[in-house]
Design a protein around this motif. Structure first.
Motif, PDB file in Angstrom:
ATOM      1  N   ALA A  21      33.025  22.526 -14.729  1.00  0.00           N
ATOM      2  CA  ALA A  21      32.894  22.876 -16.144  1.00  0.00           C
ATOM      3  C   ALA A  21      31.711  22.106 -16.727  1.00  0.00           C
ATOM      4  O   ALA A  21      31.729  20.870 -16.765  1.00  0.00           O
ATOM      5  CB  ALA A  21      34.178  22.532 -16.899  1.00  0.00           C
ATOM      6  N   VAL A  75      36.132  21.027 -23.557  1.00  0.00           N
ATOM      7  CA  VAL A  75      35.814  22.422 -23.245  1.00  0.00           C
ATOM      8  C   VAL A  75      35.764  22.561 -21.728  1.00  0.00           C
ATOM      9  O   VAL A  75      35.011  21.842 -21.061  1.00  0.00           O
ATOM     10  CB  VAL A  75      34.472  22.840 -23.875  1.00  0.00           C
ATOM     11  CG1 VAL A  75      34.123  24.271 -23.491  1.00  0.00           C
ATOM     12  CG2 VAL A  75      34.528  22.690 -25.391  1.00  0.00           C
ATOM     13  N   ASP A  77      35.448  25.721 -19.994  1.00  0.00           N
ATOM     14  CA  ASP A  77      34.846  26.965 -19.491  1.00  0.00           C
ATOM     15  C   ASP A  77      33.828  26.624 -18.412  1.00  0.00           C
ATOM     16  O   ASP A  77      33.061  25.662 -18.545  1.00  0.00           O
ATOM     17  CB  ASP A  77      34.156  27.721 -20.621  1.00  0.00           C
ATOM     18  CG  ASP A  77      35.112  28.139 -21.716  1.00  0.00           C
ATOM     19  OD1 ASP A  77      35.489  29.307 -21.761  1.00  0.00           O
ATOM     20  OD2 ASP A  77      35.490  27.265 -22.521  1.00  0.00           O
ATOM     21  N   ASP A  78      33.764  27.450 -17.341  1.00  0.00           N
ATOM     22  CA  ASP A  78      32.801  27.168 -16.279  1.00  0.00           C
ATOM     23  C   ASP A  78      31.481  27.906 -16.476  1.00  0.00           C
ATOM     24  O   ASP A  78      30.576  27.794 -15.651  1.00  0.00           O
ATOM     25  CB  ASP A  78      33.387  27.483 -14.903  1.00  0.00           C
ATOM     26  CG  ASP A  78      33.954  28.889 -14.798  1.00  0.00           C
ATOM     27  OD1 ASP A  78      33.346  29.807 -15.369  1.00  0.00           O
ATOM     28  OD2 ASP A  78      35.014  29.064 -14.168  1.00  0.00           O
ATOM     29  N   SER A  79      31.354  28.646 -17.573  1.00  0.00           N
ATOM     30  CA  SER A  79      30.085  29.279 -17.956  1.00  0.00           C
ATOM     31  C   SER A  79      29.507  28.501 -19.128  1.00  0.00           C
ATOM     32  O   SER A  79      30.198  28.293 -20.138  1.00  0.00           O
ATOM     33  CB  SER A  79      30.316  30.737 -18.347  1.00  0.00           C
ATOM     34  OG  SER A  79      29.289  31.208 -19.187  1.00  0.00           O
ATOM     35  N   ASP A  82      29.593  30.370 -22.560  1.00  0.00           N
ATOM     36  CA  ASP A  82      30.960  30.432 -23.092  1.00  0.00           C
ATOM     37  C   ASP A  82      31.402  29.057 -23.586  1.00  0.00           C
ATOM     38  O   ASP A  82      32.065  28.944 -24.619  1.00  0.00           O
ATOM     39  CB  ASP A  82      31.929  30.921 -22.016  1.00  0.00           C
ATOM     40  CG  ASP A  82      31.738  32.388 -21.686  1.00  0.00           C
ATOM     41  OD1 ASP A  82      31.068  33.093 -22.473  1.00  0.00           O
ATOM     42  OD2 ASP A  82      32.241  32.827 -20.637  1.00  0.00           O
ATOM     43  N   ALA A  83      31.047  28.011 -22.835  1.00  0.00           N
ATOM     44  CA  ALA A  83      31.434  26.660 -23.231  1.00  0.00           C
ATOM     45  C   ALA A  83      30.788  26.272 -24.550  1.00  0.00           C
ATOM     46  O   ALA A  83      31.427  25.664 -25.418  1.00  0.00           O
ATOM     47  CB  ALA A  83      31.045  25.667 -22.134  1.00  0.00           C
ATOM     48  N   ALA A  86      32.628  27.755 -27.435  1.00  0.00           N
ATOM     49  CA  ALA A  86      34.073  27.547 -27.450  1.00  0.00           C
ATOM     50  C   ALA A  86      34.581  27.035 -28.785  1.00  0.00           C
ATOM     51  O   ALA A  86      35.687  27.385 -29.221  1.00  0.00           O
ATOM     52  CB  ALA A  86      34.485  26.591 -26.332  1.00  0.00           C
ATOM     53  N   GLN A  89      36.068  29.317 -31.282  1.00  0.00           N
ATOM     54  CA  GLN A  89      37.396  29.882 -31.063  1.00  0.00           C
ATOM     55  C   GLN A  89      38.498  29.009 -31.664  1.00  0.00           C
ATOM     56  O   GLN A  89      39.642  29.440 -31.747  1.00  0.00           O
ATOM     57  CB  GLN A  89      37.645  30.047 -29.558  1.00  0.00           C
ATOM     58  CG  GLN A  89      36.529  30.771 -28.816  1.00  0.00           C
ATOM     59  CD  GLN A  89      36.241  32.142 -29.381  1.00  0.00           C
ATOM     60  OE1 GLN A  89      37.155  32.887 -29.718  1.00  0.00           O
ATOM     61  NE2 GLN A  89      34.957  32.473 -29.504  1.00  0.00           N
ATOM     62  N   ARG A 205      40.897  18.503 -12.434  1.00  0.00           N
ATOM     63  CA  ARG A 205      39.449  18.682 -12.528  1.00  0.00           C
ATOM     64  C   ARG A 205      38.721  17.421 -12.073  1.00  0.00           C
ATOM     65  O   ARG A 205      38.852  16.372 -12.708  1.00  0.00           O
ATOM     66  CB  ARG A 205      39.035  19.006 -13.966  1.00  0.00           C
ATOM     67  CG  ARG A 205      39.484  20.376 -14.431  1.00  0.00           C
ATOM     68  CD  ARG A 205      38.864  20.766 -15.749  1.00  0.00           C
ATOM     69  NE  ARG A 205      39.126  22.150 -16.063  1.00  0.00           N
ATOM     70  CZ  ARG A 205      38.410  23.177 -15.614  1.00  0.00           C
ATOM     71  NH1 ARG A 205      37.375  22.943 -14.822  1.00  0.00           N
ATOM     72  NH2 ARG A 205      38.713  24.418 -15.942  1.00  0.00           N
ATOM     73  N   ARG A 222      47.739  25.028 -24.764  1.00  0.00           N
ATOM     74  CA  ARG A 222      46.820  25.151 -23.645  1.00  0.00           C
ATOM     75  C   ARG A 222      47.350  24.355 -22.459  1.00  0.00           C
ATOM     76  O   ARG A 222      48.119  23.423 -22.636  1.00  0.00           O
ATOM     77  CB  ARG A 222      45.429  24.637 -24.029  1.00  0.00           C
ATOM     78  CG  ARG A 222      44.831  25.358 -25.236  1.00  0.00           C
ATOM     79  CD  ARG A 222      43.419  24.924 -25.487  1.00  0.00           C
ATOM     80  NE  ARG A 222      42.863  25.579 -26.680  1.00  0.00           N
ATOM     81  CZ  ARG A 222      41.574  25.561 -27.002  1.00  0.00           C
ATOM     82  NH1 ARG A 222      40.718  24.911 -26.235  1.00  0.00           N
ATOM     83  NH2 ARG A 222      41.156  26.179 -28.088  1.00  0.00           N
ATOM     84  N   HIS A 225      44.987  19.338 -18.881  1.00  0.00           N
ATOM     85  CA  HIS A 225      43.902  19.141 -17.931  1.00  0.00           C
ATOM     86  C   HIS A 225      43.829  17.665 -17.571  1.00  0.00           C
ATOM     87  O   HIS A 225      43.769  16.805 -18.464  1.00  0.00           O
ATOM     88  CB  HIS A 225      42.568  19.589 -18.526  1.00  0.00           C
ATOM     89  CG  HIS A 225      42.446  21.073 -18.692  1.00  0.00           C
ATOM     90  ND1 HIS A 225      41.739  21.867 -17.816  1.00  0.00           N
ATOM     91  CD2 HIS A 225      42.952  21.910 -19.631  1.00  0.00           C
ATOM     92  CE1 HIS A 225      41.809  23.124 -18.209  1.00  0.00           C
ATOM     93  NE2 HIS A 225      42.548  23.186 -19.314  1.00  0.00           N
TER      94      HIS A 225
END
Length: 334
Positions: A21, A75, A77-79, A82-83, A86, A89, A205, A222, A225
């Motif tokens: 990420a 955050v 997200d692996d893109s 998108d991260a 984030a 959102q 992670r 969520r 993590h």
């Protein structure tokens, strides 16, 4: 001590993040950058990184006024695009409450852009996105391919650990000092903290800049993590953690490490699924890499019944040349 209390559903929902990420790695790199100690190993890296940080990245310091970071910076997200988007959102009241939490008791008021963010104005979100992007490009981008390679190795290592010894043994061996006591997973950490996933799932992670205790992100609604240090214990360099140098590494930088490894494997014929298994990637990823090598005239592909077979061409063999000797170093033998 961090104690994570599992239910049966939580055990069933434990998974290992398949890809790195970008903003998580940025956050841990910045934490390491600002954490004193390890001067002998990290002093030069800190000075170089701080010197190269662009002015736009300085806004991130405004969000950590007393060493406490707001939750919306977690955050996963692996893109990267998108991260970076984030934070948009997040519900506005959560952003407000997180800013109020980190500034509680702080003597100085937040700067104007943070007040804009608190009010939910688009200008504040733009400053945040610009700061994260600038910091990533400066600190993490030069070593991002190395991070991705290391992450894939960790993913493969833990998948094998679970397959051979079971999830319980893999959790107990994740970091030094970890142990599983009945339904409670104990991890070393600052202070005392109890976490109850409550069926939301738990994602493991690795991070390759942070060398401290595991980090836990427990945001409402969520998955939990758990970020754990898994790097070589040294500052990462663009050439890689082992910095072997020489023509082998140069070829990997030109082709990409995965495609270089694929060419090494294709001294003998392999199916797409066989390549994916040996390289630790998905079938789709292996197919895409094979297609790129085929387009360059380095690989041939034929269909045999339901299977698709790949093999190195003469040109591919000429290119790879004496680089076959690194096959054992990278852990792949045809």
């Amino acid at each position: 001590m961090i104690r994570i209390h599992f239910t049966a559903a939580d055990f069933a929902g434990v998974r290992f993040a398949p890809r790195a990420a970008p903003l998580l790695e940025l956050n841990t790199a910045l934490m390491k950058l600002l954490t004193p100690g390890d001067e002998l190993l990290y002093g030069r890296w800190r000075r170089r990184s701080l010197h190269s940080l662009p002015a736009a990245a300085g806004a991130l310091a405004d969000l950590v006024p007393a060493g406490r970071a707001p939750g919306f910076l977690d955050v996963f997200d692996d893109s990267l695009p998108d991260a970076l988007d984030a934070a948009r959102q997040w519900h506005p009241h959560r952003i407000r409450s997180e800013i109020e939490r980190v500034y509680a008791g702080h003597p100085a008021p937040p700067p104007p852009w943070v007040r804009d963010l608190h009010r939910g104005e688009a200008g504040g979100l733009r400053v945040l996105r610009r700061a994260q992007h600038a910091a990533f490009e400066s600190v993490v981008r030069p070593v991002w391919p190395v991070v991705q390679d290391l992450h894939q190795r960790e993913f493969t290592r833990h998948a094998l650990a679970v397959a051979e010894h079971g999830l319980g043994a893999a959790l107990a061996g994740l970091v030094p000092g970890a142990r599983l006591r009945e339904s409670v997973w104990e991890l070393p950490g600052a202070g005392e903290r109890d976490v109850e996933p409550g069926g939301r799932g738990l994602v493991l992670r690795p991070t390759f800049h942070w060398t401290g205790h595991p980090l836990v992100s427990d945001l409402p609604g969520r998955p939990v993590h758990v970020t754990f240090p898994a790097g070589p214990g040294l500052p990462l360099t663009p050439a890689g953690p082992d910095d072997p140098g020489g023509p082998e590494e140069a070829l990997a930088r030109v082709l990409g490490r995965t495609r270089c490894e694929m060419l090494l494997l294709l001294a003998e014929e392999h199916t797409t699924s066989g390549l994916a298994r040996r390289l630790g990637v998905s079938n789709a990823t292996a197919s895409a890499h094979a297609a790129a090598l085929r387009g360059a005239g380095l690989v041939t592909t034929v269909r045999a019944g339901r299977a698709v077979l790949h093999r190195r061409t003469a040109m591919g063999t000429l290119l790879i040349g004496r680089h076959d000797q690194v096959r054992s170093k990278w852990g792949h033998k045809p």
